[in-house]
Design an enzyme around this catalytic site. Structure first.
Site, PDB file in Angstrom:
ATOM      1  N   LYS A  13       0.425  -1.126  -0.175  1.00  0.00           N
ATOM      2  CA  LYS A  13       0.024  -0.285   0.240  1.00  0.00           C
ATOM      3  C   LYS A  13       0.910   1.279  -0.258  1.00  0.00           C
ATOM      4  CE  LYS A  13      -2.166  -1.381   4.029  1.00  0.00           C
ATOM      5  NZ  LYS A  13      -1.081  -2.351   3.988  1.00  0.00           N
ATOM      6  N   ARG A  88      -9.503   0.467   8.972  1.00  0.00           N
ATOM      7  CA  ARG A  88      -9.353  -0.854   9.332  1.00  0.00           C
ATOM      8  C   ARG A  88     -10.079  -1.333   9.931  1.00  0.00           C
ATOM      9  NH1 ARG A  88      -3.207  -0.124   8.876  1.00  0.00           N
ATOM     10  NH2 ARG A  88      -2.257  -1.890  10.128  1.00  0.00           N
ATOM     11  N   ARG A 127      11.709  -6.833   6.296  1.00  0.00           N
ATOM     12  CA  ARG A 127      11.567  -5.728   5.568  1.00  0.00           C
ATOM     13  C   ARG A 127      12.471  -4.837   6.350  1.00  0.00           C
ATOM     14  NH1 ARG A 127       5.878  -3.073   4.408  1.00  0.00           N
ATOM     15  NH2 ARG A 127       5.218  -3.008   6.512  1.00  0.00           N
ATOM     16  N   ARG A 160      11.237  -2.930  12.622  1.00  0.00           N
ATOM     17  CA  ARG A 160      10.198  -2.188  12.644  1.00  0.00           C
ATOM     18  C   ARG A 160      10.376  -3.598  14.298  1.00  0.00           C
ATOM     19  NH1 ARG A 160       5.586  -0.122   8.564  1.00  0.00           N
ATOM     20  NH2 ARG A 160       3.432  -1.162  10.775  1.00  0.00           N
ATOM     21  N   ARG A 171      -0.815 -10.198  13.365  1.00  0.00           N
ATOM     22  CA  ARG A 171      -1.216  -8.410  12.307  1.00  0.00           C
ATOM     23  C   ARG A 171      -2.158  -8.904  11.103  1.00  0.00           C
ATOM     24  NH1 ARG A 171       3.834  -5.338  10.839  1.00  0.00           N
ATOM     25  NH2 ARG A 171       2.587  -3.894   9.700  1.00  0.00           N
TER      26      ARG A 171
END
Ligand code: AMP
Length: 213
Positions: A13, A88, A127, A160, A171
Site C-alpha cells: 500500500k 481498518r 523489510r 520495526r 497483524r
C-alpha cells in the site's frame, strides 16, 4: 484523486501510495506513519497507541478518527489523498463515510491489493524502515547502500518492533478478522477495485484504467 488503499500489511500500500503522489500531487496519509511519529516524539497520542502497535493489535477507532478528522481537513488534502492503512475496521469506514458526506467529498475508489500470504510473510520479515524519514528498504531486494543507514536522510534503518514473527502473525490475523470485511463494505458502496498483483506498476496501471487516466 481520493483513494483508499486496502490490503494486508506488506501488500505494498505504502509503495503504491508513494508512486501515486507523483502523478497528481495527492498526499499520502498513512495512519501507521502518523502513529509511529507520535510514539517516537513521546506525545500523549504516542503513549496511548504504543502498546497496541507493538503487539500488532489495532489502536482504538476513536483515537484513529480523532487523527483523521483533523488530518483530512488540512489544506494539502484539497489536491486529493491516498489513504494508506485507514480505514481498518467497519466502524472506521462508516465514520469516514459520515465525515466525507459532511465535508461534501466523494471517494474515487477503494483499491484492494491482493497478494498471496507467502509473499507477504517474506516481505515483512525482510523489510527494514528508516526511523527518521520512513523510507522502506528490503534486506534482499533493496538494501540501503550502507547497512543500517538510510540512503535518503542518513537516519537509522531498522526492523520495526511490530515486524517480529509473533507480531506479524498477529497483524495478519487482525487483518483477516477486522479489515478484510471492508472489501465487502466498499463493494456494496460500488467503490471497490480489486487487483491481484505483486508488482506496484501493475496496481498503478489498474488504478489508472479504472479512473480513466
Ligand atoms: P501500518 O504501518 O499501517 O501497518 O500500521 C502500524 C500499526 O499502527 C498497526 O499495526 C496498528 O497498531 C496501528 N494502526 C495504523 N493504522 C490504524 C488504523 N486505521 N486503525 C487502528 N490501528 C491502526
Amino acid at each position: 484523486m481520493k483513494l483508499i488503499l486496502l490490503g494486508a500489511p506488506g501488500a505494498g500500500k505504502g509503495t503504491v501510495a508513494k508512486l501515486l503522489t507523483k502523478m497528481d500531487g495527492s498526499v499520502q496519509i498513512s495512519t501507521g506513519d502518523i502513529l509511529r511519529g507520535a510514539v517516537a516524539a513521546g506525545t500523549e497520542l504516542g503513549k496511548q497507541a504504543e502498546a497496541a502497535m507493538k503487539a500488532g493489535d489495532l489502536v482504538s477507532d476513536d483515537l484513529i478518527m480523532g487523527i483523521m478528522e483533523e488530518r483530512l481537513q488540512q489544506d494539502d488534502c484539497k489536491a486529493g489523498y491516498l489513504l494508506d492503512g485507514f480505514p481498518r475496521t467497519i466502524p472506521q469506514a462508516e465514520a469516514l463515510k459520515v465525515l466525507l458526506d459532511k465535508m461534501g467529498e466523494k471517494l474515487d475508489c477503494a483499491v484492494e491489493i491482493d497478494v498471496p500470504r507467502d509473499v507477504i510473510l517474506d516481505r515483512l520479515t525482510t523489510r527494514r524502515t528508516c526511523t527518521q524519514c520512513g523510507e522502506i528498504y528490503n534486506v534482499k531486494s533493496n538494501p540501503p547502500k550502507v547497512e543500517g543507514v538510510c540512503d535518503k536522510c542518513g537516519g537509522p534503518v531498522v526492523q520495526r518492533d511490530d515486524e517480529t514473527e509473533e507480531a506479524i502473525s498477529n497483524r495478519l490475523n487482525v487483518y483477516n478478522e477486522q479489515t478484510a470485511p471492508l472489501v465487502g463494505f466498499y463493494k456494496n458502496e460500488g467503490l471497490l477495485l480489486s487487483v491481484k498483483a505483486t508488482s506496484s506498476d501493475a496496481v498503478i496501471d489498474a488504478i489508472k484504467e479504472k479512473l480513466g487516466q
